[in-house]
Design an enzyme around this catalytic site. Structure first.
Site, PDB file in Angstrom:
ATOM      1  CB  SER A  33     -30.224 -20.934  14.348  1.00 39.90           C
ATOM      2  OG  SER A  33     -29.516 -21.077  15.553  1.00 39.90           O
ATOM      3  CG  ASN A  34     -25.260 -23.052  14.691  1.00 32.70           C
ATOM      4  OD1 ASN A  34     -25.124 -23.695  15.720  1.00 32.70           O
ATOM      5  ND2 ASN A  34     -24.948 -21.764  14.605  1.00 32.70           N
ATOM      6  N   PRO A  35     -27.246 -26.187  14.736  1.00 37.23           N
ATOM      7  CG  PRO A  35     -26.944 -28.271  13.748  1.00 37.23           C
ATOM      8  CD  PRO A  35     -26.545 -26.843  13.622  1.00 37.23           C
ATOM      9  CB  SER A  36     -24.303 -24.932  18.584  1.00 38.69           C
ATOM     10  OG  SER A  36     -23.599 -24.916  19.809  1.00 38.69           O
ATOM     11  CB  ALA A 100     -22.087 -22.600  16.658  1.00 37.77           C
TER      12      ALA A 100
END
Ligand code: CTP
Ligand code: CA
Length: 224
Positions: A33-36, A100
């Site tokens: 995942s990512n920190p959006s 994102a």
């Protein structure tokens, strides 16, 4: 409850907004995942709602609560995001992709938790569909807006994305701007069109960026 009375300039319009990260599971307990934070997309949804639009917000996992008066669809993976956005976009006039989206997912997610092994591990990833590009291929009269975070050659890369995906414009930002982008309450963006024309907006709240974004989208829509 819905904030101060505002001009109902988007009344009668349907607006679809995607927000937050996606999760691409490798096994039942692990994902890429990512920190959006979702803040930018939620701000767009709230501003559109306050201006009278019917709003669908499709969001990946974020800590923000459902905005009142908005139809919220919570998803995890890019494939689920695509299904929800494409469905909601059918009778929408404005679609804003702030999500994102993970570019890849596991080619074959394990159905059971994977135990560690000695030494290195290789994960086979396969590309996710490009949702904005997919919407761009059957655009109709819709206004399509994307976001892009770039570390270099921002305007050039964002213009290329707008052209490739058939988006009306991309709001570009840089991860290095303190207090903006991932998790911050402010944003500093440059509006970039497919032809490379661009305008830098001053640093301001995400809500104000949302307002300007919708102003521009409504202007484009009025010309169709
Ligand atoms: N986007 C999308 N579907 C994807 C990837 C991105 O709809 N699978 C959308 C994003 O929501 C965003 C825009 O496309 O509005 C630009 O995202 P970005 O990740 O910058 O574009 P990519 O084409 O994935 O390019 P890059 O190789 O730089 O990641
Ligand atoms: Ca990407």
């Amino acid at each position: 409850l819905l904030g101060p009375a505002r001009d109902q300039d988007l009344k009668g319009l349907r607006v679809v907004v995607s927000a937050g990260p996606t999760r691409e599971y490798l096994d039942p307990v692990r994902f890429i995942s990512n920190p959006s934070s979702g803040k930018m997309g939620f701000a767009v949804a709230e501003d559109a709602r306050d201006r009278g639009a019917a709003v669908t917000l499709v969001t990946g996992p974020v800590t923000l609560p459902d905005p009142p008066g908005v139809q919220v669809v919570r998803i995890e993976s890019a494939l689920d995001l695509r299904d929800a956005v494409v469905k909601a976009a059918r009778d929408a006039q404005i679609v804003v992709m702030t999500a994102a989206v993970a570019d890849y997912r596991a080619a074959a997610a394990a159905t059971e938790k994977q135990a560690k092994v000695a030494g290195d591990v290789t994960i086979h990833l396969t590309p996710n569909p490009d949702i904005l590009a997919e919407l761009g291929r059957e655009k109709g009269d819709r206004v399509l807006v994307g976001f892009a975070m770039e570390t270099h050659a921002g305007v050039e890369r964002a213009a290329g994305k707008a052209a490739r995906k058939n988006a009306d414009f991309i709001l570009l930002n840089y991860p290095t701007q303190a207090g903006t982008a991932f998790g911050g309450d402010d944003n500093e963006v440059t509006l970039v069109r497919a032809d490379g024309s661009h305008e830098a907006w001053p640093r301001t709240s995400k809500r104000e960026v949302a307002r300007r974004l919708l102003d521009e989208a409504a202007r484009l829509l009025a010309r169709r």
